[in-house]
Design an enzyme around this catalytic site. Structure first.
Site, PDB file in Angstrom:
ATOM      1  N   LYS A   1       0.873  -1.176   0.000  1.00 20.64           N
ATOM      2  CA  LYS A   1       0.000   0.000   0.000  1.00 20.64           C
ATOM      3  C   LYS A   1       0.910   1.226   0.000  1.00 20.64           C
ATOM      4  O   LYS A   1       1.366   1.679   1.048  1.00 20.64           O
ATOM      5  CB  LYS A   1      -0.898  -0.002   1.240  1.00 20.64           C
ATOM      6  CG  LYS A   1      -1.851   1.185   1.328  1.00 20.64           C
ATOM      7  CD  LYS A   1      -3.124   0.950   0.561  1.00 20.64           C
ATOM      8  CE  LYS A   1      -4.133   2.055   0.832  1.00 20.64           C
ATOM      9  NZ  LYS A   1      -5.444   1.781   0.201  1.00 20.64           N
TER      10      LYS A   1
ATOM     11  N   GLU B   1      -1.998  -1.912  -3.959  1.00 22.16           N
ATOM     12  CA  GLU B   1      -3.327  -1.321  -3.759  1.00 22.16           C
ATOM     13  C   GLU B   1      -3.253   0.193  -3.765  1.00 22.16           C
ATOM     14  O   GLU B   1      -2.477   0.806  -3.032  1.00 22.16           O
ATOM     15  CB  GLU B   1      -3.951  -1.795  -2.442  1.00 22.16           C
ATOM     16  CG  GLU B   1      -5.361  -1.259  -2.253  1.00 22.16           C
ATOM     17  CD  GLU B   1      -5.961  -1.561  -0.888  1.00 22.16           C
ATOM     18  OE1 GLU B   1      -7.009  -0.962  -0.556  1.00 22.16           O
ATOM     19  OE2 GLU B   1      -5.385  -2.389  -0.148  1.00 22.16           O
ATOM     20  N   GLY B   2      -4.103   0.799  -4.575  1.00 20.20           N
ATOM     21  CA  GLY B   2      -4.186   2.249  -4.595  1.00 20.20           C
ATOM     22  C   GLY B   2      -5.021   2.764  -3.441  1.00 20.20           C
ATOM     23  O   GLY B   2      -5.423   2.017  -2.543  1.00 20.20           O
TER      24      GLY B   2
END
Length: 255
Positions: free
Chosen positions: A44, A125-126
């Site tokens: 992340k 993950e954005g």
């Protein structure tokens, strides 16, 4: 591509909007890859809404990954306290997010760990959706384009999901990005709208694996992971460029 070079296959997890279960999908997909015998890690790069502990921001999404694998307990390169769009949260702390630093994230944080550097799968993950701004000039779309990884797009299965999903697919494809999977999260198989949404999107999105994921209990990543078995089985790890063609055969509704 400037970073994320250690993995053989990468996926960028994004969504049509915020609060659609993107982190749960990422953690469940991580669990699915690990259960399939692959080495995998989730990252992340940017997190807002962090809890402060002894003056140090703790990223809640990373904490979810860590429940699946301690190897994914890696602090974001940008972590902010206020729960908002990254560009705004950063401004409140008199900081600015630099996409170059995001793209170097793997080199900066993981290459010291030989196991992580050699992972077969990296999930990135954005934050929020495709056009979520990182700074006054750039959004997460710029990061996705630079990374060049196939996209896992998450959408809440509800009234309006068809339009949201198709608009997002159009934008991603228009920028040259491949879409590996569309995850219809919170699917109620007894709800005719959910069922019809899935059927319609499967008929329209040829070459994209459309996966209906029902609502699971919190942290039940193992059960959710089973919904990705067909998708993983369809992937050609020796030739990732063929992945889109094989994805058409992997559509599955969660049991």
């Amino acid at each position: 591509m400037m970073g994320f070079k250690g993995a053989r296959l990468k996926f960028f997890v994004t969504a049509v909007n915020t609060e659609v279960g993107k982190t749960f999908v990422t953690a469940s997909l991580l669990r699915a890859f690990l259960q399939s015998g692959r080495t995998a890690i989730a990252l992340k790069p940017v997190q807002t809404g962090c809890e402060m502990r002894s003056g140090v921001p703790v990223a809640p999404d990373v904490s979810e990954y860590a429940k699946v694998s301690s190897a994914s307990d890696i602090a974001p390169i940008y972590a902010f306290k206020f729960p908002a769009s990254p560009h705004y949260s950063a401004s409140l702390e008199c900081r600015e997010i630099k996409t170059d630093e995001i793209l170097k994230f793997k080199a900066a944080r993981l290459l010291i760990d030989a196991h992580s550097a050699q992972c077969e799968i990296t999930l990135i993950e954005g934050a929020g959706g495709i056009f979520v701004p990182l700074n006054p000039r750039e959004s997460f779309l710029d990061v996705m384009r630079a990374v060049g990884a196939p996209i896992v797009l998450v959408c809440k299965n509800e009234l309006g999901a068809i339009n949201s999903a198709l608009c997002s697919v159009y934008v991603l494809r228009s920028h040259g990005l491949k879409i590996a999977a569309l995850v219809l999260n919170f699917t109620d198989e007894k709800d005719e709208i959910c069922v019809s949404n899935a059927a319609y999107l499967k008929s329209k999105l040829k070459g994209i694996s459309v996966i209906s994921l029902r609502k699971f209990q919190k942290d039940d990543f193992a059960a959710a992971a089973r919904s990705f078995e067909n998708f993983i089985a369809s992937l050609n790890f020796n030739d990732p460029s063929q992945m889109d063609a094989s994805a058409a055969n992997s559509n599955k509704t969660a049991a």
